[in-house]
Structure formats: structure tokens, C-alpha cells
Design an enzyme around this catalytic site. Sequence first.
Site, short mmCIF file in Angstrom:
data_model
loop_
_atom_site.label_atom_id
_atom_site.label_comp_id
_atom_site.label_asym_id
_atom_site.label_seq_id
_atom_site.Cartn_x
_atom_site.Cartn_y
_atom_site.Cartn_z
N LYS A 44 0.86 -1.18 0.00
CA LYS A 44 0.00 0.00 0.00
C LYS A 44 0.89 1.23 0.00
O LYS A 44 1.96 1.23 0.63
CB LYS A 44 -0.88 -0.01 1.26
CG LYS A 44 -1.71 1.24 1.46
CD LYS A 44 -2.78 1.41 0.40
CE LYS A 44 -3.50 2.76 0.53
NZ LYS A 44 -4.45 2.99 -0.58
N SER A 45 0.49 2.30 -0.69
CA SER A 45 1.30 3.52 -0.65
C SER A 45 1.40 4.02 0.79
O SER A 45 0.39 4.38 1.41
CB SER A 45 0.67 4.62 -1.52
OG SER A 45 0.81 4.31 -2.88
N CYS A 127 -1.96 10.14 -6.54
CA CYS A 127 -3.15 9.77 -5.78
C CYS A 127 -4.24 10.80 -6.00
O CYS A 127 -4.08 11.97 -5.66
CB CYS A 127 -2.87 9.62 -4.29
SG CYS A 127 -4.38 9.05 -3.46
N ASN A 190 -2.16 4.97 -12.68
CA ASN A 190 -3.02 4.99 -11.51
C ASN A 190 -4.47 5.04 -12.00
O ASN A 190 -4.72 5.07 -13.21
CB ASN A 190 -2.69 6.20 -10.63
CG ASN A 190 -2.95 5.92 -9.15
OD1 ASN A 190 -4.01 5.40 -8.80
ND2 ASN A 190 -2.01 6.26 -8.29
N GLY A 247 -6.96 -2.03 -15.86
CA GLY A 247 -7.96 -2.69 -16.67
C GLY A 247 -7.69 -4.13 -17.04
O GLY A 247 -8.35 -4.68 -17.92
N GLY A 268 -5.23 -4.71 -10.18
CA GLY A 268 -5.88 -3.97 -9.10
C GLY A 268 -7.31 -4.45 -8.86
O GLY A 268 -7.55 -5.40 -8.12
N THR A 269 -8.24 -3.82 -9.56
CA THR A 269 -9.66 -4.12 -9.35
C THR A 269 -9.97 -5.60 -9.44
O THR A 269 -10.77 -6.13 -8.67
CB THR A 269 -10.49 -3.32 -10.39
OG1 THR A 269 -10.26 -1.92 -10.18
CG2 THR A 269 -11.97 -3.61 -10.26
N1 FMN Z 1 -2.45 3.30 -6.44
C1 FMN Z 1 -1.36 3.72 -5.77
O1 FMN Z 1 -0.35 4.05 -6.40
N2 FMN Z 1 -1.36 3.78 -4.39
C2 FMN Z 1 -2.43 3.39 -3.64
O2 FMN Z 1 -2.36 3.44 -2.42
C3 FMN Z 1 -3.59 2.95 -4.32
N3 FMN Z 1 -4.70 2.55 -3.63
C4 FMN Z 1 -5.74 1.99 -4.31
C5 FMN Z 1 -6.81 1.44 -3.59
C6 FMN Z 1 -7.86 0.82 -4.26
C7 FMN Z 1 -8.99 0.21 -3.46
C8 FMN Z 1 -7.86 0.73 -5.68
C9 FMN Z 1 -8.98 0.05 -6.42
C10 FMN Z 1 -6.81 1.28 -6.39
C11 FMN Z 1 -5.74 1.91 -5.73
N4 FMN Z 1 -4.65 2.42 -6.43
C12 FMN Z 1 -3.55 2.91 -5.75
C13 FMN Z 1 -4.62 2.37 -7.91
C14 FMN Z 1 -4.21 0.99 -8.39
O3 FMN Z 1 -2.89 0.68 -7.95
C15 FMN Z 1 -4.26 0.90 -9.94
O4 FMN Z 1 -3.32 1.80 -10.49
C16 FMN Z 1 -5.64 1.23 -10.51
O5 FMN Z 1 -6.66 0.67 -9.71
C17 FMN Z 1 -5.79 0.73 -11.94
O6 FMN Z 1 -5.67 -0.68 -12.00
P1 FMN Z 1 -6.97 -1.65 -12.17
O7 FMN Z 1 -7.69 -1.20 -13.39
O8 FMN Z 1 -6.39 -3.02 -12.28
O9 FMN Z 1 -7.80 -1.47 -10.93
#
Ligand code: FMN
Length: 309
Positions: A44-45, A127, A190, A247, A268-269
Site C-alpha cells: 500500500k502507498s 493519488c 493509476n 484494466g 488492481g480491481t
Molecule cells: N495506487 C497507488 O499508487 N497507491 C495506492 O495506495 C492505491 N490505492 C488503491 C486502492 C484501491 C482500493 C484501488 C482500487 C486502487 C488503488 N490504487 C492505488 C490504484 C491501483 O494501484 C491501480 O493503479 C488502478 O486501480 C488501476 O488498475 P486496475 O484497473 O487493475 O484497478
Amino acid sequence: IDLSATIGNETFHHPFVNAAGVCDETAPEMQSVLDSAAGGLTTKSATLAPRAGNPKPRYFDTDLGSINSMGLPNQGLAYYLDFIAHTETDKPIDLSVTGTKPADQVAALQQIQASNFTGLCELNLSCPNVVGKPQIGYDLDATRAILDQVCAFYEKPLGVKLPPYFDLQQYDAMAAILNQYPLTYINAINSVGNGLVIDPNTETVVIKPKGGFGGIGGQYIKPVALANVRAFRQRLRPEIKIIGTGGVTTGTDAFELILCGADIVELGTVVMQEGVSAFARITHELETLMQEKGYQTLADFRGHLKTQS
Ligand code: FMN
């Protein structure tokens, strides 16, 4: 088939890692990623001090992805440094770090520089969910200023997590800046910041913070992620590696990001929705696709996207 990839001095035996913020706030969550088929772990960041984050509900799943405005809930930098120092693993652990103001980000990196940590560190410049704080990655002067400060003292492998860009001129300007620093990698993208998801039945937004505005992830954003990885691969010095994020829900999605130039891929998601079993499924899907196409290694197709003449 060889699915390994390297970033800096780190070898990822499998190319899939959790995206920062997903299944990585606490030690048990981070351990569950390391125990899965993931090739590595992102934390987590972390901010200097622990943060509770924004009020709930602050995350919502939809058929095509997610919206979140977590507000950086995390256990504080010392917790993540301690976890890494006490964890035996052959998988790379990428320490994501940020702050709600640039001075805090610099102070966090000073602590990491002074620590025994030798792995990859990812400075999150993107962020979208801290109330009242714009994303540094959308401000060219602020980006240059923080990289000037950090690169003056930070000597360990460093990456930056970037917000999505949407205009070719933005890629030109940002890549010109990034190329001036000794970065090991960039991570694109992000979440797509400040989207809005609405429940038409209740005529209400689905998350509480910021009047419902939040970062969009999942299938909605794959074309934006592909474009960002492709555009940066065409503009960055070849030594700067790229983590492709955004994605990905199938092995084919990951294949497409690697075609655009991604060295490894973050999930991520899909991990929010499916759990850490997604790593094994997507790895298997990528392997099957590579077999069908006759590819032995990721390098056989990385960056080889074709255009139409
Ligand atoms: N990205 C960061 O760089 N630091 C974070 O702390 C961070 N927290 C996230 C928390 C949640 C619940 C989600 C869904 C995303 C977060 N992200 C954060 C962004 C993800 O790392 C990622 O870049 C973004 O969700 C796109 O990827 P995805 O389409 O697979 O979800």
C-alpha cells in the site's frame, strides 16, 4: 515457457503483481499475495504516519470495474519497512510511498534511503483521492521539483507511479522530464481520477468522500492504460522499464499491455473482485495464449505492437 522479467536488480519469475492499494495494507494481506501465484508484492502507498483514510463507503464494484476514494489508509512507512525486513521471500517487494504534500514525500524517501531496504521503491505521484490535494503528476513544475529534490540524495532503485494522460502533448512533456532523472521504471497508470458512479434507483452517488467523485479502475480503463504504456515506451529512454497497470482482467489484457511495452503487469480491481486466485488464473491464461502463438518468452512480443500503414 519462461514468464520471467527483470526491473532493476529484481527478477520477477511471474509477471503479475498486485497494484498498490489492493490486498496490501496489512501484513496478512501482503503475505496472502506472496503466498499466491503473484510474481511479487507491492505495498500500500505508505505515508510517514499511519492514516485512517476517508469515511466509508469509499470503494464500490460495478460490472465493468470499480470506483474508490480510499484517501490513503495505511499503517505508516515504518510498518512496511518492518514487514519487508522480517519477510523471507524470493519474490521482489516493491515499496510504494507517498505523502499528502511534497515535503512529506521527500522525508519518506530520506527514511528509506537511510534504512536497510534495497528493493524497488515506487513514488506515487498520482493519488487522486486526498481531499484538497491535486495530483503532482498533472503539474509539470511540481513533478520536476520533487524529482530534483529526491534524486539529489536517493541512490536506490526508484520508480514513479503516474496518473493517466490523455493528450499526446502531455506524454511529450512528461517523458521529457522523466528522461532527465535516473529512474529505474515508471508505473502507468493509476486510476482514472475523479469519475462518478451513480445508482439510478436511489439517484445517489455510490461512495461517500468528495461528493461521490473517485478513481476509476477495471475494464473501463484498459484503453487508457494501453495508450499510456505505448506512448511512454515510445518516448522514454529504453533503460527506464515500465510496469503496466490498468484494466487487466484476463491473460489477453496482460498480453496487450506487454505488446505495448510493459515489462510486468499489475492487477488492481480484478484482485479486489476475485481475490488473490486471480494471479494463477491470469498467469495460466497468458501462458496458454503464448503457447497458441508460439512465444517462449515475454521478450518475444514485448513492444512489438503493429500499426496499420
Ligand atoms: N495506487 C497507488 O499508487 N497507491 C495506492 O495506495 C492505491 N490505492 C488503491 C486502492 C484501491 C482500493 C484501488 C482500487 C486502487 C488503488 N490504487 C492505488 C490504484 C491501483 O494501484 C491501480 O493503479 C488502478 O486501480 C488501476 O488498475 P486496475 O484497473 O487493475 O484497478
